[in-house]
Design a protein around this motif. Structure first.
Motif, PDB file in Angstrom:
ATOM      1  N   HIS A 228       0.861  -1.186   0.000  1.00 53.47           N
ATOM      2  CA  HIS A 228       0.000   0.000   0.000  1.00 53.47           C
ATOM      3  C   HIS A 228       0.896   1.234   0.000  1.00 53.47           C
ATOM      4  CE1 HIS A 228       1.246  -0.427   4.183  1.00 53.47           C
ATOM      5  NE2 HIS A 228       0.999   0.881   4.337  1.00 53.47           N
ATOM      6  N   ASP A 230       0.842   5.130   1.882  1.00 56.76           N
ATOM      7  CA  ASP A 230       0.111   5.814   2.949  1.00 56.76           C
ATOM      8  C   ASP A 230      -0.576   7.057   2.393  1.00 56.76           C
ATOM      9  OD1 ASP A 230       1.114   3.869   4.627  1.00 56.76           O
ATOM     10  OD2 ASP A 230       2.724   5.125   5.433  1.00 56.76           O
ATOM     11  N   HIS A 285       4.733   0.179  -0.102  1.00 55.17           N
ATOM     12  CA  HIS A 285       5.528  -0.581   0.857  1.00 55.17           C
ATOM     13  C   HIS A 285       4.660  -1.675   1.467  1.00 55.17           C
ATOM     14  CE1 HIS A 285       3.712   2.860   2.955  1.00 55.17           C
ATOM     15  NE2 HIS A 285       3.676   2.104   4.045  1.00 55.17           N
ATOM     16  N   PHE A 301       1.199   8.377  11.492  1.00 52.66           N
ATOM     17  CA  PHE A 301       0.744   9.041  10.268  1.00 52.66           C
ATOM     18  C   PHE A 301       0.542  10.513  10.588  1.00 52.66           C
ATOM     19  CE2 PHE A 301      -0.853   4.665  10.286  1.00 52.66           C
ATOM     20  CZ  PHE A 301      -0.213   4.177   9.161  1.00 52.66           C
TER      21      PHE A 301
END
Ligand code: OGA
Ligand code: NI
Length: 352
Positions: A228, A230, A285, A301
């Protein structure tokens, strides 16, 4: 599956704890975890290393220009790098690692006091599972929103171990300081108003995901975390030990991110990709697992303040360099993400 909790509330799709599966010492993983579709998990070039950036050099006028060039290269070619001399005290990092370790070491029933509830991603559990056919990841986690203060749902914040809340609170402030500082340099590398962009992270949004990847009897047949990118501005990853597991896609090959003592991993998210008008890319990643040792990671995040629109920086838009992405309000950005078609690429849907 024997371990599916019977008291599964109104949440139809309860997923077993992977830690509990690992304790059983099975010699094969249950079918729902088998991912023979994923190919090799061993990188083709195991000696390749992600760039290492020294923040002491970035703040020192004597070394800044050279280190900034390295950072710019890292953002353009990798979208991920490791930072040393980030300014967070070793004791603070150790304390956080220790609290997370102690939390995952608790008995399942105790951890479930802070379990996810239907309709919310926060709390202790596993990735959101929407169908019985969905393949599962070899990962348990707890996900919490930590800043701004009004975003906190304390009912999901563990009170065991005793210092967990206090430690998480101070850790998220540390991560905010790192984010403000590194975003300044990232945007400086783009020729943007560094102070202004860094400042948007002072009252930014911070969410922390603590991952537990137990040892696995057939590590090459499962995935710890699916590939995915982020959606954050940037993501700060802290390893809790020296067992590698994070991999990043570089020129279509998976590269191991080897833990470096005292370093944190920074990867760019879609918000930064958009601000840079595609000059910088949020890398794909994933996490792989191993058969000998549990791995824990603490992932923050970081997002700019929610009052800031998300779109290409004005300074980067000129004749011959039109905007590649739409400009959205923060609310529109998350709305698009939450209502995206799963089969479509999120970032492509934001392209003009
Ligand atoms: C994430 C993530 C990687 C890891 O949580 O988004 O990419 O190694 N984690 O835990
Ligand atoms: Ni990630």
């Amino acid at each position: 599956m024997a371990l599916a909790p019977s008291e599964s509330l109104e949440w139809s799709l309860t997923v077993p704890s992977v830690q509990e599966l690992a304790i059983q010492k099975l010699d094969k993983v249950p079918l729902r975890y088998v991912r023979d579709d994923l190919g090799q998990t061993t990188p083709s070039n195991p000696s390749l290393r992600v760039p290492l950036i020294d923040m002491n050099k970035l703040v020192n006028p004597e070394f800044r220009e050279k280190e900034l060039q390295k950072l710019r290269f890292a953002c353009q070619e990798w979208g991920v790098f490791q930072i040393i001399n980030h300014g967070v005290l070793d004791e603070s990092l150790s304390k956080m690692r220790q609290q997370v370790q102690e939390f995952f070491d608790l008995p399942l029933q105790e951890k479930k006091r802070w379990a996810q509830k239907p309709g919310s991603l926060e709390g202790y559990g596993q990735a959101f599972v929407t169908s019985e056919e969905q393949k599962l990841e070899w990962n348990d986690m707890i996900f919490l929103k930590t800043l701004p203060l009004q975003d906190r749902s304390l009912n999901f914040w563990p009170e065991n171990p005793q210092e967990f809340r206090k430690t998480l609170e101070s850790y998220s402030e540390d991560m905010r300081n790192v984010a403000v500082s590194i975003v300044r340099f990232i945007t400086m590398g783009l020729g943007l108003e560094a102070q202004k962009f860094g400042d948007t992270y002072k009252e930014g949004m911070y969410q922390i995901r603590m991952n537990c990847y137990p040892p696995c009897p057939e590590p090459e047949r499962v995935i710890g975390l699916n590939p995915h990118a982020d959606i954050s501005g940037i993501t700060l990853l802290l390893e809790c030990g020296d067992m590698p597991g994070l991999q990043v896609l570089k020129d279509e090959h998976w590269v191991n991110v080897e833990p470096v003592n005292g370093a944190m991993v920074v990867n760019l998210g879609h918000v930064m990709e958009i601000i840079s008008n595609g000059n910088y890319k949020a890398p794909d990643h994933r996490a792989v697992v191993n058969n000998s040792k549990q791995r824990l990671s603490i992932v923050t995040f970081c997002y700019p303040n929610s009052s800031v629109d998300i779109g290409p920086a004005e300074k980067l838009i000129k004749p011959g360099s039109p905007p590649v992405y739409k400009t959205l309000t923060n609310a529109e950005y998350f709305h698009s993400f939450n209502n995206r078609k799963l089969e479509d690429s999120f970032i492509d849907s934001l392209k003009i």
